[in-house]
Design a protein around this motif. Structure first.
Motif, short mmCIF file in Angstrom:
data_model
loop_
_atom_site.label_atom_id
_atom_site.label_comp_id
_atom_site.label_asym_id
_atom_site.label_seq_id
_atom_site.Cartn_x
_atom_site.Cartn_y
_atom_site.Cartn_z
N LEU A 156 3.15 1.59 9.55
CA LEU A 156 3.61 2.15 8.28
C LEU A 156 3.42 1.15 7.14
O LEU A 156 3.59 -0.06 7.32
CB LEU A 156 5.09 2.54 8.37
CG LEU A 156 5.41 3.70 9.30
CD1 LEU A 156 6.92 3.83 9.50
CD2 LEU A 156 4.83 5.01 8.77
N ASP A 157 3.12 1.68 5.97
CA ASP A 157 3.01 0.85 4.77
C ASP A 157 4.32 0.86 3.99
O ASP A 157 4.64 -0.12 3.31
CB ASP A 157 1.88 1.38 3.87
CG ASP A 157 0.55 1.25 4.56
OD1 ASP A 157 0.07 0.12 4.69
OD2 ASP A 157 0.00 2.29 4.99
N LEU A 158 5.05 1.96 4.06
CA LEU A 158 6.27 2.12 3.29
C LEU A 158 7.25 2.98 4.08
O LEU A 158 6.87 4.02 4.63
CB LEU A 158 5.93 2.79 1.96
CG LEU A 158 6.89 2.72 0.81
CD1 LEU A 158 7.30 1.29 0.48
CD2 LEU A 158 6.27 3.37 -0.42
N VAL A 159 8.50 2.53 4.15
CA VAL A 159 9.56 3.27 4.83
C VAL A 159 10.61 3.57 3.76
O VAL A 159 11.19 2.66 3.17
CB VAL A 159 10.17 2.46 6.00
CG1 VAL A 159 11.27 3.26 6.68
CG2 VAL A 159 9.08 2.06 6.99
N ILE A 160 10.82 4.86 3.50
CA ILE A 160 11.69 5.28 2.41
C ILE A 160 13.03 5.78 2.95
O ILE A 160 13.10 6.81 3.61
CB ILE A 160 11.01 6.40 1.58
CG1 ILE A 160 9.66 5.92 1.03
CG2 ILE A 160 11.94 6.87 0.47
CD1 ILE A 160 9.76 4.81 0.02
#
Length: 163
Positions: free
Chosen positions: A82-86
């Motif tokens: 993953l690049d971004l975990v929101i």
């Protein structure tokens, strides 16, 4: 290279599937569907294998969003891809930071409302699960407001990779 975003709430049946659907629609509108992939998960496994809450589905569909979804639990091993975990609220943010295998992984975690310049100081998207339909409508409004800023941040990140 594909940019991967995962939205995380508690059980993956209300807020995070809503955020996933809205963001996915923004990605398609921007013509970035070949470059950005969105999915979602929960910090807990209570609803694994279940569809999204019927109230989530009806609110999404009434506003023109897709609603196909199967709940799952976030796994620490996913950080690597993953690049971004929101995170949808501060509790999810803390839980995800505890799961992050490395400091670099922990830096991938952000609160969704931090992408909404009008959000104010409380960046939590409230859990609508125990309330009525109004809570789901409010959740959608907050998700939509933050999705524009999130898309701009992802687009900037993609442009930085291309440079």
């Amino acid at each position: 290279m594909i940019y991967r975003v995962c939205f995380v709430c508690t059980g993956n049946i209300c807020r995070s599937p809503m955020a996933e659907s809205v963001f996915r629609a923004r990605v398609v509108e921007a013509g970035l569907e070949d470059l950005v992939v969105a999915d979602s998960a929960g910090t807990g496994g209570w609803h694994e294998g279940e569809p999204a809450d019927p109230r989530t589905v009806s609110v999404l569909e009434e506003h023109g969003y897709g609603s196909e979804h199967t709940a799952r639990r976030f796994q620490p091993s996913w950080f690597a891809r993953l690049d971004l975990v929101i995170a949808l609220d501060a509790g999810h943010l803390r839980a995800l930071r505890r799961l992050a295998p490395t400091e670099a992984d922990a830096r991938k975690i952000r609160l969704l409302s931090s992408y909404d310049p009008a959000a104010g100081e409380d960046l939590d998207v409230p859990d609508p699960y125990y309330g009525g339909r109004d809570g789901f409508e409010e959740c959608l409004e907050m998700v939509e407001a933050a999705s524009t800023g999130l898309l701009a941040a992802v687009r900037e990140e993609l442009e930085g990779r291309a440079a």
